[in-house]
Design a protein around this motif. Structure first.
Motif, PDB file in Angstrom:
ATOM      1  N   CYS A  39      30.552  28.421  31.329  1.00 32.31           N
ATOM      2  CA  CYS A  39      32.075  28.316  32.086  1.00 32.31           C
ATOM      3  C   CYS A  39      32.462  26.989  32.537  1.00 32.31           C
ATOM      4  O   CYS A  39      31.470  26.283  32.838  1.00 32.31           O
ATOM      5  CB  CYS A  39      31.629  29.399  33.279  1.00 32.31           C
ATOM      6  SG  CYS A  39      31.921  31.237  32.808  1.00 32.31           S
ATOM      7  N   CYS A  43      35.222  28.699  37.315  1.00 33.72           N
ATOM      8  CA  CYS A  43      35.373  30.041  36.789  1.00 33.72           C
ATOM      9  C   CYS A  43      35.296  31.115  37.915  1.00 33.72           C
ATOM     10  O   CYS A  43      34.537  30.990  38.719  1.00 33.72           O
ATOM     11  CB  CYS A  43      34.482  30.369  35.929  1.00 33.72           C
ATOM     12  SG  CYS A  43      34.733  32.039  34.759  1.00 33.72           S
ATOM     13  N   SER A  45      34.875  34.146  37.624  1.00 35.59           N
ATOM     14  CA  SER A  45      33.820  35.085  37.341  1.00 35.59           C
ATOM     15  C   SER A  45      32.626  35.241  38.481  1.00 35.59           C
ATOM     16  O   SER A  45      32.580  34.354  39.163  1.00 35.59           O
ATOM     17  CB  SER A  45      33.374  35.050  36.060  1.00 35.59           C
ATOM     18  OG  SER A  45      32.386  33.947  35.801  1.00 35.59           O
ATOM     19  N   CYS A  70      33.108  31.274  27.867  1.00 36.99           N
ATOM     20  CA  CYS A  70      33.831  32.347  28.749  1.00 36.99           C
ATOM     21  C   CYS A  70      35.266  32.482  28.364  1.00 36.99           C
ATOM     22  O   CYS A  70      35.866  31.494  28.157  1.00 36.99           O
ATOM     23  CB  CYS A  70      33.768  32.041  30.375  1.00 36.99           C
ATOM     24  SG  CYS A  70      34.661  33.054  31.328  1.00 36.99           S
ATOM     25  N   CYS A  73      37.811  31.616  31.663  1.00 33.71           N
ATOM     26  CA  CYS A  73      38.021  30.321  32.167  1.00 33.71           C
ATOM     27  C   CYS A  73      38.183  29.375  30.968  1.00 33.71           C
ATOM     28  O   CYS A  73      38.602  28.307  31.044  1.00 33.71           O
ATOM     29  CB  CYS A  73      37.072  29.831  32.942  1.00 33.71           C
ATOM     30  SG  CYS A  73      35.447  29.425  32.228  1.00 33.71           S
TER      31      CYS A  73
HETATM   32 ZN    ZN Z   1      34.156  31.318  32.973  1.00 32.75          ZN
END
Ligand code: ZN
Length: 355
Positions: A39, A43, A45, A70, A73
């Motif tokens: 990422c 990001c 997440s 990912c 992102c």
């Molecule tokens: Zn990510």
């Protein structure tokens, strides 16, 4: 020369991930060993435990270590985006060829399905639609420049005139013959006056100035206007009919005499998307400066389209205000000018003196 930015130390990277610091995007990516995903620092997440993080200088390094980007992102976005742009340029260069999705996808190092999706995300259309739109744009340019529909069709890579008509209808929303009938139903006001660069015609639609040209006689200037807007109603307005136009001609004449800056007048730019992008770029060249045709092509993000950019300059119909006179050949020679090299020289000379 800029020095390479040093990679941040591990503590800084841990803190950047913990705070999702977007300023650190591009400096490094992090992989999460439990998921195998990497990422950008920012990001959104769910955060992983610090002991499960691995840091890499860029997406390529993370990918080489077996991590996948990912999706949330788009951790591989910059690299992918530049690959897609390369392919878009390839499609334009090979616009006449039959290109298949599989070949293009292999150039992008993606599966056909993923390539199709990524291309659409980047450019808003599928590779095939992109190629067709590019062909249609060239077709429009050829029509504007007066080629017959048949000749324009061949030049734009269509097999037969009937296919050309079909494509034109689909892409332009109208038939080519309608497209050529410039200005139907419009009122175009114009004025002709003597300036320091000779006789000048200035014409305005309801949107703004649509034509400024120099010429030797009033008759010749009127014919130029008529050729550009053959089906518009052309209204001479030396009088009160269009006071703004009178004010604009005075402002431009003052500028030509070196009494004032280039007036910031409303412009009605009419051309293909490519031509308009060239003309808009010309508007950003400061007074007193010049650029090469190569720099112009690079400036509109079409570095291989040097000749097309030069042709778009030559097609400019708004003299001085859209400063195509500020583009020179690579060797510093004047290059061409729609209204004569003497005028180009005079304009550049005066701008250099006043800037
Ligand atoms: Zn990510």
């Amino acid at each position: 020369m800029a020095t390479m930015e040093k990679a941040p130390d591990e503590r800084a990277m841990l803190s950047a991930v913990a705070t999702r610091d977007a300023r650190m995007d591009g400096r490094f990516v992090y992989g999460v060993i439990t998921t195998g995903i990497y990422c950008h620092p920012s990001c959104p997440s769910r955060p992983a435990r610090p002991e499960n993080l691995r840091f890499f200088t860029d997406a390529a390094a993370a990918s080489a270590a077996g991590f996948r980007a990912c999706r949330r992102c788009r951790a591989d976005a910059p690299a992918l985006s530049s690959r897609l742009h390369t392919i878009a340029r390839f499609i334009q260069a090979e616009a006449d060829e039959v290109l298949d999705l599989k070949t293009l996808a292999s150039l992008a190092e993606l599966s056909p399905a993923r390539f199709q999706r990524a291309f659409k995300t980047e450019f808003g259309s599928s590779p095939l639609a992109f190629q067709q739109a590019f062909r249609a744009e060239r077709f429009k340019t050829a029509l504007r420049e007066g080629s017959s529909v048949t000749a324009a069709g061949h030049g734009a890579g269509y097999g037969s005139p009937s296919r050309a008509h079909l494509h034109a209808k689909r892409s332009l929303g109208m038939m080519p013959s309608t497209f050529r009938s410039g200005g139907r139903g419009e009122h175009i006001h114009f004025a002709i006056r003597q300036t320091s660069l000779g006789l000048m015609i200035m014409a305005a639609s309801s949107q703004g100035l649509c034509l400024v040209e120099f010429g030797d006689t009033e008759e010749a200037l009127y014919q130029q206007l008529e050729a550009s807007f053959p089906n518009a109603e052309l209204l001479p307005s030396p009088q009160r009919a269009k006071p703004a136009l009178e004010a604009w001609t005075l402002a431009l004449e003052a500028h030509l005499r070196g009494w004032g800056p280039r007036p910031d007048l409303p412009l009605d730019l009419r051309g293909t998307a490519f031509q308009v992008s060239v003309w808009r770029f010309l508007l950003t060249i400061p007074c007193g400066e010049t650029i090469s045709y190569t720099a112009l092509a690079a400036g509109i993000d079409r570095p291989s389209a040097v000749r097309a950019a030069a042709t778009a300059c030559a097609a400019n119909k708004i003299a001085v205000l859209v400063p195509c006179h500020r583009v020179l050949r690579g060797d510093g020679q004047l290059g061409g000018y729609r209204w004569g090299l003497a005028r180009k020289q005079a304009l550049l000379h005066s701008e250099k003196a006043h800037s």
